[in-house]
Write a protein that holds these residues in place. Structure first.
Motif: not given
Length: 133
Positions: A47-52, A54-59
């Motif tokens: 849930f860190e903003e940059k990772y969330f 740009e990189k995280a699979n948020v689907g």
């Protein structure tokens, strides 16, 4: 029958004893990889903003967020339907026992009244003579 056919269709081909089956080893690796990913999951990093963004699979996260009201309502309806069905059954049984108890009391009262009945029966009440004077 359908379950037997499904098991037969999805089961792997027989492998002689002592030889490795590539499907079983790939399944083991995928399961161990899945559990490894679950164990290494970190909420703070995800849930860190940059990772969330740009990189995280948020689907899956947004799907869960979107469907939470529907899932909650479905589980709530399922729960209360079961509880009220159970309550309805208990009320029906209770009503039957109450009906039986009242009928037993009514039968006892009728039996007591019949035992006190005069031998000739109850004489009709006459307001006057049957024939004019």
């Amino acid at each position: 029958m359908a379950l037997r056919l499904a098991m037969r269709r999805f089961s792997s081909k027989p492998v002689p004893l002592g030889q490795n089956n590539p499907q079983v080893t790939s399944l083991r690796q995928s399961v161990s990889g899945f559990f490894g990913d679950v164990k290494s999951f970190n909420f703070g990093k995800f849930f860190e903003e940059k990772y969330f963004w740009e990189k995280a699979n948020v689907g899956p996260f947004f799907l869960l967020l979107f469907f939470t009201p529907t899932l909650y309502r479905s589980f709530k309806d399922f729960y209360w339907t079961r509880q009220l069905r159970k309550l309805s059954t208990e009320e029906i049984i209770s009503d039957r026992y109450e009906w039986l108890r009242l009928n037993m009391i009514q039968d006892e009262v009728e039996a007591a009244l019949l035992s006190k009945m005069p031998a000739g029966g109850v004489k009709p009440l006459e307001l006057g003579p049957a024939t004019p004077p």
